[in-house]
Design a protein around this motif. Structure first.
Motif, mmCIF file in Angstrom:
data_model
loop_
_atom_site.group_PDB
_atom_site.id
_atom_site.type_symbol
_atom_site.label_atom_id
_atom_site.label_comp_id
_atom_site.label_asym_id
_atom_site.label_seq_id
_atom_site.Cartn_x
_atom_site.Cartn_y
_atom_site.Cartn_z
ATOM 1 N N PHE A 100 45.235 62.117 2.595
ATOM 2 C CA PHE A 100 44.511 60.915 3.011
ATOM 3 C C PHE A 100 45.076 59.602 2.477
ATOM 4 C CE2 PHE A 100 41.266 64.345 3.030
ATOM 5 C CZ PHE A 100 40.974 64.333 4.388
ATOM 6 N N VAL A 101 45.827 59.649 1.376
ATOM 7 C CA VAL A 101 46.286 58.398 0.766
ATOM 8 C C VAL A 101 47.664 58.047 1.300
ATOM 9 C CG1 VAL A 101 46.825 57.207 -1.380
ATOM 10 C CG2 VAL A 101 44.956 58.883 -1.313
ATOM 11 N N PRO A 102 47.805 56.917 1.991
ATOM 12 C CA PRO A 102 49.121 56.516 2.498
ATOM 13 C C PRO A 102 50.097 56.234 1.355
ATOM 14 C CG PRO A 102 47.348 55.262 3.540
ATOM 15 C CD PRO A 102 46.735 55.986 2.385
ATOM 16 N N GLU A 103 51.361 56.475 1.616
ATOM 17 C CA GLU A 103 52.373 56.295 0.583
ATOM 18 C C GLU A 103 52.480 54.838 0.148
ATOM 19 O OE1 GLU A 103 57.084 57.438 -0.136
ATOM 20 O OE2 GLU A 103 55.950 58.271 1.544
ATOM 21 N N ARG A 104 52.154 53.914 1.044
ATOM 22 C CA ARG A 104 52.276 52.495 0.692
ATOM 23 C C ARG A 104 51.306 52.100 -0.420
ATOM 24 N NH1 ARG A 104 49.738 52.696 5.692
ATOM 25 N NH2 ARG A 104 47.581 51.903 5.729
ATOM 26 N N VAL A 105 50.225 52.879 -0.610
ATOM 27 C CA VAL A 105 49.274 52.560 -1.675
ATOM 28 C C VAL A 105 49.957 52.637 -3.032
ATOM 29 C CG1 VAL A 105 47.182 53.336 -2.841
ATOM 30 C CG2 VAL A 105 47.269 53.273 -0.338
ATOM 31 N N PHE A 106 50.770 53.673 -3.236
ATOM 32 C CA PHE A 106 51.428 53.844 -4.528
ATOM 33 C C PHE A 106 52.482 52.780 -4.758
ATOM 34 C CE2 PHE A 106 50.147 58.091 -3.044
ATOM 35 C CZ PHE A 106 49.230 58.390 -4.042
ATOM 36 N N SER A 107 53.171 52.376 -3.698
ATOM 37 C CA SER A 107 54.182 51.331 -3.849
ATOM 38 C C SER A 107 53.550 49.986 -4.185
ATOM 39 C CB SER A 107 55.021 51.221 -2.568
ATOM 40 O OG SER A 107 54.203 50.857 -1.462
ATOM 41 N N ARG A 108 52.282 49.794 -3.774
ATOM 42 C CA ARG A 108 51.599 48.534 -4.073
ATOM 43 C C ARG A 108 50.979 48.533 -5.470
ATOM 44 N NH1 ARG A 108 48.293 47.536 1.641
ATOM 45 N NH2 ARG A 108 50.134 47.093 2.949
ATOM 46 N N VAL A 109 50.436 49.683 -5.879
ATOM 47 C CA VAL A 109 49.745 49.760 -7.163
ATOM 48 C C VAL A 109 50.731 49.805 -8.323
ATOM 49 C CG1 VAL A 109 48.230 51.183 -8.587
ATOM 50 C CG2 VAL A 109 47.710 50.831 -6.165
ATOM 51 N N ALA A 117 56.441 51.031 -14.369
ATOM 52 C CA ALA A 117 55.458 51.917 -13.753
ATOM 53 C C ALA A 117 54.914 52.930 -14.755
ATOM 54 C CB ALA A 117 56.081 52.653 -12.565
ATOM 55 N N VAL A 118 55.702 53.288 -15.759
ATOM 56 C CA VAL A 118 55.263 54.289 -16.741
ATOM 57 C C VAL A 118 54.019 53.851 -17.500
ATOM 58 C CG1 VAL A 118 55.895 55.421 -18.910
ATOM 59 C CG2 VAL A 118 57.481 55.453 -16.979
ATOM 60 N N PRO A 119 53.989 52.677 -18.158
ATOM 61 C CA PRO A 119 52.754 52.285 -18.855
ATOM 62 C C PRO A 119 51.574 52.063 -17.921
ATOM 63 C CG PRO A 119 54.352 50.493 -18.873
ATOM 64 C CD PRO A 119 55.069 51.691 -18.378
ATOM 65 N N VAL A 120 51.843 51.560 -16.703
ATOM 66 C CA VAL A 120 50.744 51.386 -15.748
ATOM 67 C C VAL A 120 50.140 52.737 -15.387
ATOM 68 C CG1 VAL A 120 50.149 50.621 -13.420
ATOM 69 C CG2 VAL A 120 51.688 49.241 -14.829
ATOM 70 N N ALA A 121 50.973 53.730 -15.138
ATOM 71 C CA ALA A 121 50.472 55.069 -14.821
ATOM 72 C C ALA A 121 49.758 55.679 -16.013
ATOM 73 C CB ALA A 121 51.631 55.965 -14.388
ATOM 74 N N GLY A 122 50.254 55.409 -17.226
ATOM 75 C CA GLY A 122 49.577 55.919 -18.411
ATOM 76 C C GLY A 122 48.175 55.354 -18.561
ATOM 77 N N ILE A 123 48.032 54.055 -18.336
ATOM 78 C CA ILE A 123 46.709 53.430 -18.414
ATOM 79 C C ILE A 123 45.810 53.926 -17.289
ATOM 80 C CG2 ILE A 123 45.491 51.225 -18.280
ATOM 81 C CD1 ILE A 123 47.947 49.928 -19.561
ATOM 82 N N ALA A 124 46.404 54.232 -16.128
ATOM 83 C CA ALA A 124 45.617 54.727 -14.996
ATOM 84 C C ALA A 124 44.989 56.076 -15.281
ATOM 85 C CB ALA A 124 46.494 54.824 -13.745
ATOM 86 N N GLY A 125 45.471 56.784 -16.301
ATOM 87 C CA GLY A 125 44.877 58.069 -16.649
ATOM 88 C C GLY A 125 43.418 57.979 -17.045
ATOM 89 N N VAL A 126 42.947 56.776 -17.341
ATOM 90 C CA VAL A 126 41.555 56.622 -17.745
ATOM 91 C C VAL A 126 40.586 56.872 -16.597
ATOM 92 C CG1 VAL A 126 41.304 54.168 -17.236
ATOM 93 C CG2 VAL A 126 40.065 55.145 -19.175
ATOM 94 N N ALA A 154 53.692 60.478 -17.282
ATOM 95 C CA ALA A 154 52.853 59.664 -18.170
ATOM 96 C C ALA A 154 51.386 59.807 -17.794
ATOM 97 C CB ALA A 154 53.286 58.199 -18.101
ATOM 98 N N PHE A 155 51.106 59.826 -16.490
ATOM 99 C CA PHE A 155 49.738 60.051 -16.031
ATOM 100 C C PHE A 155 49.260 61.446 -16.401
ATOM 101 C CE2 PHE A 155 46.763 61.627 -12.858
ATOM 102 C CZ PHE A 155 45.786 60.647 -12.873
ATOM 103 N N LEU A 156 50.133 62.442 -16.243
ATOM 104 C CA LEU A 156 49.782 63.824 -16.561
ATOM 105 C C LEU A 156 49.318 63.960 -18.008
ATOM 106 C CD1 LEU A 156 51.827 66.977 -15.593
ATOM 107 C CD2 LEU A 156 51.177 66.634 -17.957
ATOM 108 N N LEU A 157 49.978 63.262 -18.922
ATOM 109 C CA LEU A 157 49.636 63.372 -20.336
ATOM 110 C C LEU A 157 48.429 62.520 -20.719
ATOM 111 C CD1 LEU A 157 53.204 63.282 -21.955
ATOM 112 C CD2 LEU A 157 51.778 65.284 -21.486
ATOM 113 N N SER A 158 48.291 61.352 -20.113
ATOM 114 C CA SER A 158 47.217 60.451 -20.528
ATOM 115 C C SER A 158 45.874 60.805 -19.910
ATOM 116 C CB SER A 158 47.576 59.006 -20.168
ATOM 117 O OG SER A 158 47.607 58.816 -18.760
#
Length: 354
Positions: A100-109, A117-126, A154-158
């Motif tokens: 359901f999630v278009p690929e463009r969503v990840f390129s924008r976020v 992208a690593v620290p952003v993905a780490g914080i997104a783990g919340v 990074a998301f996997l661990l956080s």
């Protein structure tokens, strides 16, 4: 600039290897780019994955009335039942992202540069209120949608370590000790980000096994059917490794006597290393590990912090899940490096805050 370009190229190559590697063997992708459908008798496989291990454990417990056998049965079932709802959550979320999630969503976020992208993905783990069992299939789905592997890891661990459920449980387990909650948040987040950057610098595409999944919605296909196929595949694939990890954790719980724990409690550095290793072997869900850490009153605070930082990132069932999802070569290297980084972060940050 040349060095930065090389890093980006290496990480994008790793992403391409995971996203495009499917197609080899009988489990590969079909000609249209979608994953081959699971067998029609998948409900029987699903029931078997849930019933067969439990039946075997119950029969084993009845076959032997020894307290050790009964304890093994209890721990094995407890770990499996405790983690199963979050595995369901993770595989459902993974299938939803894929369909359901278009690929463009990840390129924008996420920033385009993997290093950012690593620290952003780490914080997104919340945002994911789940345990480590949920993070593995979600990270696999993110890589399949074009997210850089370093950011996905990074998301996997956080995700299992800094989400609100875990932090709330930690605050309840350590009442009147907000420093422990803060130390867990900071140490876990720093560990996740550092591991993402380490993969960005040293990770190799050949360490990642090709993922047997499609990369998002295919034109002319039903999104709900794609969600169903993704959910079936990921749950059946990861469920078996979850059971194996639970059996290994139960074996350790029964085999190691209590006197061994008391031996290491008095030595500060040994206690940190011992509780870090204990977290790997016990495989306690991240929503519950704070209560176990709080009960280890004979150990110093830094050692108990290491137990809570290492556990959600590296344990027996998580290593098994990573090996089944990303390959054994990845699981061995990534898990070993994560333990070292998590212990170092726990010792440094715990030494300052606790």
């Amino acid at each position: 600039m040349e060095k930065t370009g090389a890093l980006l190229a290496g990480d994008q190559a790793a992403a391409g290897a995971v996203a495009d590697g499917a197609g080899e063997g009988s489990g590969g992708r079909e000609a249209g780019g979608s994953r081959s459908a699971p067998p029609r008798y998948w409900p029987l496989l699903l029931a078997g994955a849930a019933v067969v291990p439990g039946t075997a454990v119950i029969l084993l417990g009845r076959w032997g009335d020894a307290p050790a056998v009964q304890a093994w049965r209890t721990v094995c079932l407890a770990v499996t039942v405790q983690a199963l709802p979050f595995l369901l959550l993770g595989t459902a979320l993974s299938g939803a992202i894929n369909a359901f999630v278009p690929e463009r969503v990840f390129s924008r976020v996420l920033p385009r540069r993997p290093a950012l992208a690593v620290p952003v993905a780490g914080i997104a783990g919340v945002v994911l209120p789940g345990c480590e069992c949920a993070s593995v299939p979600v990270a696999s789905s993110l890589i399949g949608r074009g997210v850089a592997p370093a950011a996905a890891f990074a998301f996997l661990l956080s995700a299992p370590a800094i989400n609100p459920v875990v932090l709330t449980a930690t605050a309840i387990a350590f009442p009147g000790n907000p420093a422990m909650v803060l130390a867990r948040l900071v140490a876990s987040l720093v560990t996740a980000v550092v591991m993402g950057w380490l993969w960005l610098r040293f990770g190799r595409a050949e360490w990642l096994a090709p993922a047997v999944r499609h990369t998002g919605h295919q034109e002319g296909h039903s999104r709900w059917n794609e969600f169903r196929l993704g959910f079936q595949h990921d749950f059946l694939h990861a469920g078996g490794f979850l059971v194996l990890g639970a059996m290994a954790a139960a074996t350790f719980n029964v085999a190691v006597p209590r006197s061994v724990l008391d031996t290491f409690a008095g030595a500060p550095w040994l206690s940190v290393l011992f509780l870090a290793g204990l977290a790997v072997l016990l495989a306690v869900c991240s929503e519950a590990d704070a209560f176990l850490a709080a009960s280890l009153t004979g150990f110093p605070p830094v050692a108990r912090l290491a137990f809570m930082v290492v556990g959600p990132m590296v344990d027996l069932k998580l290593i098994a899940l990573q090996a089944g999802t990303f390959g054994r070569a990845f699981a061995v290297r990534f898990s070993a490096a994560t333990v070292v980084v998590a212990v170092a972060c726990s010792s440094l940050i715990g030494g300052v805050l606790l």
